[in-house]
Design a protein around this motif. Structure first.
Motif, PDB file in Angstrom:
ATOM      1  N   LEU A 243      26.127  81.355  53.381  1.00 54.31           N
ATOM      2  CA  LEU A 243      25.022  80.381  53.444  1.00 54.31           C
ATOM      3  C   LEU A 243      24.480  80.050  52.054  1.00 54.31           C
ATOM      4  O   LEU A 243      23.969  78.963  51.819  1.00 54.31           O
ATOM      5  N   ARG A 244      24.600  80.979  51.089  1.00 55.12           N
ATOM      6  CA  ARG A 244      24.097  80.672  49.734  1.00 55.12           C
ATOM      7  C   ARG A 244      24.977  79.616  49.059  1.00 55.12           C
ATOM      8  O   ARG A 244      24.547  78.939  48.143  1.00 55.12           O
ATOM      9  N   ARG A 245      26.247  79.518  49.482  1.00 54.35           N
ATOM     10  CA  ARG A 245      27.145  78.514  48.885  1.00 54.35           C
ATOM     11  C   ARG A 245      27.098  77.190  49.633  1.00 54.35           C
ATOM     12  O   ARG A 245      27.577  76.173  49.124  1.00 54.35           O
ATOM     13  N   LYS A 246      26.639  77.220  50.900  1.00 55.93           N
ATOM     14  CA  LYS A 246      26.636  75.995  51.712  1.00 55.93           C
ATOM     15  C   LYS A 246      25.245  75.817  52.310  1.00 55.93           C
ATOM     16  O   LYS A 246      25.007  76.160  53.474  1.00 55.93           O
ATOM     17  N   PRO A 247      24.307  75.310  51.494  1.00 48.55           N
ATOM     18  CA  PRO A 247      22.902  75.303  51.938  1.00 48.55           C
ATOM     19  C   PRO A 247      22.663  74.499  53.216  1.00 48.55           C
ATOM     20  O   PRO A 247      21.698  74.758  53.926  1.00 48.55           O
ATOM     21  N   ASP A 248      23.524  73.547  53.539  1.00 48.43           N
ATOM     22  CA  ASP A 248      23.308  72.760  54.757  1.00 48.43           C
ATOM     23  C   ASP A 248      23.810  73.479  56.009  1.00 48.43           C
ATOM     24  O   ASP A 248      23.418  73.144  57.122  1.00 48.43           O
ATOM     25  N   LEU A 249      24.678  74.494  55.837  1.00 54.33           N
ATOM     26  CA  LEU A 249      25.343  75.098  57.001  1.00 54.33           C
ATOM     27  C   LEU A 249      24.349  75.735  57.977  1.00 54.33           C
ATOM     28  O   LEU A 249      24.508  75.645  59.186  1.00 54.33           O
ATOM     29  N   ARG A 250      23.295  76.349  57.442  1.00 59.93           N
ATOM     30  CA  ARG A 250      22.340  77.038  58.327  1.00 59.93           C
ATOM     31  C   ARG A 250      21.701  76.064  59.307  1.00 59.93           C
ATOM     32  O   ARG A 250      21.309  76.429  60.395  1.00 59.93           O
ATOM     33  N   TRP A 251      21.582  74.796  58.882  1.00 58.10           N
ATOM     34  CA  TRP A 251      20.937  73.810  59.763  1.00 58.10           C
ATOM     35  C   TRP A 251      21.943  73.115  60.678  1.00 58.10           C
ATOM     36  O   TRP A 251      21.562  72.469  61.649  1.00 58.10           O
ATOM     37  N   ARG A 252      23.231  73.226  60.357  1.00 57.22           N
ATOM     38  CA  ARG A 252      24.248  72.592  61.212  1.00 57.22           C
ATOM     39  C   ARG A 252      24.779  73.555  62.262  1.00 57.22           C
ATOM     40  O   ARG A 252      25.215  73.144  63.330  1.00 57.22           O
ATOM     41  N   ARG A 253      24.793  74.836  61.944  1.00 58.73           N
ATOM     42  CA  ARG A 253      25.391  75.826  62.835  1.00 58.73           C
ATOM     43  C   ARG A 253      24.566  75.993  64.102  1.00 58.73           C
ATOM     44  O   ARG A 253      23.340  75.941  64.048  1.00 58.73           O
ATOM     45  N   ARG A 254      25.235  76.129  65.255  1.00 58.73           N
ATOM     46  CA  ARG A 254      24.562  76.352  66.537  1.00 58.73           C
ATOM     47  C   ARG A 254      25.200  77.553  67.216  1.00 58.73           C
ATOM     48  O   ARG A 254      26.394  77.800  67.032  1.00 58.73           O
ATOM     49  N   LEU A 255      24.416  78.239  68.062  1.00 59.03           N
ATOM     50  CA  LEU A 255      24.984  79.382  68.792  1.00 59.03           C
ATOM     51  C   LEU A 255      26.160  78.947  69.655  1.00 59.03           C
ATOM     52  O   LEU A 255      27.141  79.676  69.813  1.00 59.03           O
ATOM     53  N   ALA A 256      26.067  77.713  70.191  1.00 58.95           N
ATOM     54  CA  ALA A 256      27.146  77.222  71.058  1.00 58.95           C
ATOM     55  C   ALA A 256      28.462  77.100  70.286  1.00 58.95           C
ATOM     56  O   ALA A 256      29.533  77.387  70.835  1.00 58.95           O
ATOM     57  N   ASP A 257      28.406  76.709  68.983  1.00 59.16           N
ATOM     58  CA  ASP A 257      29.676  76.634  68.206  1.00 59.16           C
ATOM     59  C   ASP A 257      30.265  78.029  68.072  1.00 59.16           C
ATOM     60  O   ASP A 257      31.464  78.217  68.069  1.00 59.16           O
ATOM     61  N   ILE A 258      29.371  79.012  67.892  1.00 59.99           N
ATOM     62  CA  ILE A 258      29.879  80.371  67.653  1.00 59.99           C
ATOM     63  C   ILE A 258      30.601  80.868  68.912  1.00 59.99           C
ATOM     64  O   ILE A 258      31.646  81.516  68.817  1.00 59.99           O
ATOM     65  N   ALA A 259      30.067  80.506  70.090  1.00 62.20           N
ATOM     66  CA  ALA A 259      30.732  80.917  71.330  1.00 62.20           C
ATOM     67  C   ALA A 259      32.147  80.328  71.378  1.00 62.20           C
ATOM     68  O   ALA A 259      33.108  81.010  71.760  1.00 62.20           O
ATOM     69  N   LEU A 260      32.299  79.061  70.953  1.00 61.78           N
ATOM     70  CA  LEU A 260      33.637  78.433  70.948  1.00 61.78           C
ATOM     71  C   LEU A 260      34.542  79.111  69.919  1.00 61.78           C
ATOM     72  O   LEU A 260      35.727  79.342  70.170  1.00 61.78           O
ATOM     73  N   LEU A 261      33.949  79.431  68.756  1.00 59.85           N
ATOM     74  CA  LEU A 261      34.747  80.085  67.703  1.00 59.85           C
ATOM     75  C   LEU A 261      35.257  81.448  68.174  1.00 59.85           C
ATOM     76  O   LEU A 261      36.392  81.827  67.887  1.00 59.85           O
ATOM     77  N   LEU A 262      34.424  82.162  68.926  1.00 56.04           N
ATOM     78  CA  LEU A 262      34.843  83.481  69.416  1.00 56.04           C
ATOM     79  C   LEU A 262      36.082  83.359  70.305  1.00 56.04           C
ATOM     80  O   LEU A 262      37.023  84.155  70.205  1.00 56.04           O
ATOM     81  N   GLN A 263      36.087  82.320  71.143  1.00 51.44           N
ATOM     82  CA  GLN A 263      37.265  82.119  72.015  1.00 51.44           C
ATOM     83  C   GLN A 263      38.499  81.818  71.180  1.00 51.44           C
ATOM     84  O   GLN A 263      39.584  82.347  71.427  1.00 51.44           O
TER      85      GLN A 263
END
Ligand SMILES: C[S@@+](CC[C@H](N)C(=O)[O-])C[C@H]1O[C@@H](n2cnc3c(N)ncnc32)[C@H](O)[C@@H]1O
Length: 349
Positions: A243-263
């Motif tokens: 997150l320190r290298r991609k300051p916008d990522l914290r605001w774009r990331r959603r829990l729902a994306d993480i669920a898809l990434l886990l699959q």
């Protein structure tokens, strides 16, 4: 930086990146903030600890709540603070073209301050003049890479006669390192799904002067090859360690994306295991600190795949301070000054 200069620069950037309305919005917001900054009341750390961290360190509330649950308040505060610090420039030396000693001399002769990393052949440099950085890159002497990204490759070293496979290879940082470490002598297959991204691997390989890397555009879930002695799966992940290298990522990331990434990670890991030759090795890595994508993913893998075992990272070249109590590679921005990352070495029995 004086307030007026910060406002002026931000308004100009908003106009350049967007249009006149963005510029007037930025102007109104920033001037409004300056007029009222001494009246802003932050949430109370005792009464509303999570809202306090979220507002003071500018992280989304859902993320702070999750981290407080996973790591506790104090660690979350340190992590949020580290996420707001600029990341240093970190370079990996291409040992095929220049030794680390000689590179250090080149820097010293030019009066450039540097630190040798605990990760072999990595340097952090605070004030490298841009033209010199370009010159080093053009000569193929270095690759810009966070120190943590050098760790998964320290879990193994390609031996003569072995085939190495990097399943999710673009833009190529780790596969270049893998080829450099094996002396450019083992065939390295660098695969990625997207043609635009495999082009990045090709140009990196050319820049570094590597001959052993063969770049393939393909879906790792239907990899068009039989087996390899070492398979690296540097999985697509939530990126919560960078997150320190991609300051916008914290605001774009959603829990729902993480669920898809886990699959997706589970499918890729299962597929990767099927590509490992007898007695071969599978390295799983991420640039996240999210336990379900890391330790819990490996626990799932070992449970679902009998005939595999974890080889503890302390039995490898990984520096001891980057090895967790359970034998994984683990780094944290607030503890190591590196990006947050994870890696596990899995041995096929
Ligand atoms: C974390 S990045 C890899 C970074 C790379 N290992 C490096 O060190 O430069 C993950 C990569 O996985 C690729 N990817 C995602 N799904 C894939 C799939 N099904 N097959 C192959 N590559 C995939 C993405 O295009 C992305 O480039």
């Amino acid at each position: 930086i004086p307030d007026f200069a910060a406002v002026d620069e931000s308004v100009t950037l908003a106009r350049l990146a967007g249009h006149a309305k963005w510029a007037s919005l930025a102007n109104g917001l920033l001037r409004g903030y300056l007029r009222q900054s001494n009246k802003i009341v932050f949430p109370d750390a005792k009464a509303e600890p999570e809202r306090f961290l979220s507002v003071v360190y500018s992280h989304p509330l859902w993320l702070v709540k999750m981290w407080v649950r996973q790591f506790g308040f104090d660690q979350t505060e340190l992590l949020c603070q580290a996420d707001n610090q600029p990341a240093p420039l970190s370079l990996r030396v291409n040992l095929l073209l220049i030794s680390s000693q000689r590179f250090a001399q080149e820097l010293t002769q030019r009066g450039i301050g540097f630190q040798r990393s605990i990760v072999p052949d990595f340097f952090t440099i605070h004030d490298l003049p841009y033209p010199l950085q370009i010159a080093f890159l053009t000569k193929g002497w270095v690759t810009v890479q966070d120190e943590s990204a050098g760790l998964p490759n320290l879990l193994f070293r390609g031996q003569a006669g072995q085939v190495l496979l990097d399943l999710c290879a673009a833009p190529g940082g780790k596969c270049g390192h893998m080829a450099e470490r094996s002396g450019d002598r083992c065939p390295v297959i660098a695969m990625d799904l997207q043609p635009g991204r495999t082009r990045l691997i090709r140009s990196l390989v050319t820049r570094l002067g590597l001959r052993s890397v063969q770049v393939v555009t393909a879906n790792a879930l239907q990899a068009p090859l039989r087996s390899a002695d070492v398979v690296l799966l540097d999985a697509p992940c939530s990126g919560l360690g960078v997150l320190r290298r991609k300051p916008d990522l914290r605001w774009r990331r959603r829990l729902a994306d993480i669920a898809l990434l886990l699959q997706l990670q589970k499918k890729l890991l299962h597929q990767a295991a099927g590509l490992v030759a007898k007695n071969g090795v599978l390295v799983y890595s991420t640039c996240t600190i999210h336990p379900p994508e890391n330790q819990e993913m490996i626990a799932w893998f070992l449970h679902a795949h009998p005939g595999w075992a974890l080889q503890r990272a302390e039995e490898t070249e990984v520096p001891a301070s980057c090895v967790s109590a359970d034998g994984f590679v683990e780094t944290w921005p607030h503890r190591h000054g590196m990006d947050g990352s994870f890696a596990a070495k899995l041995q096929k029995l």
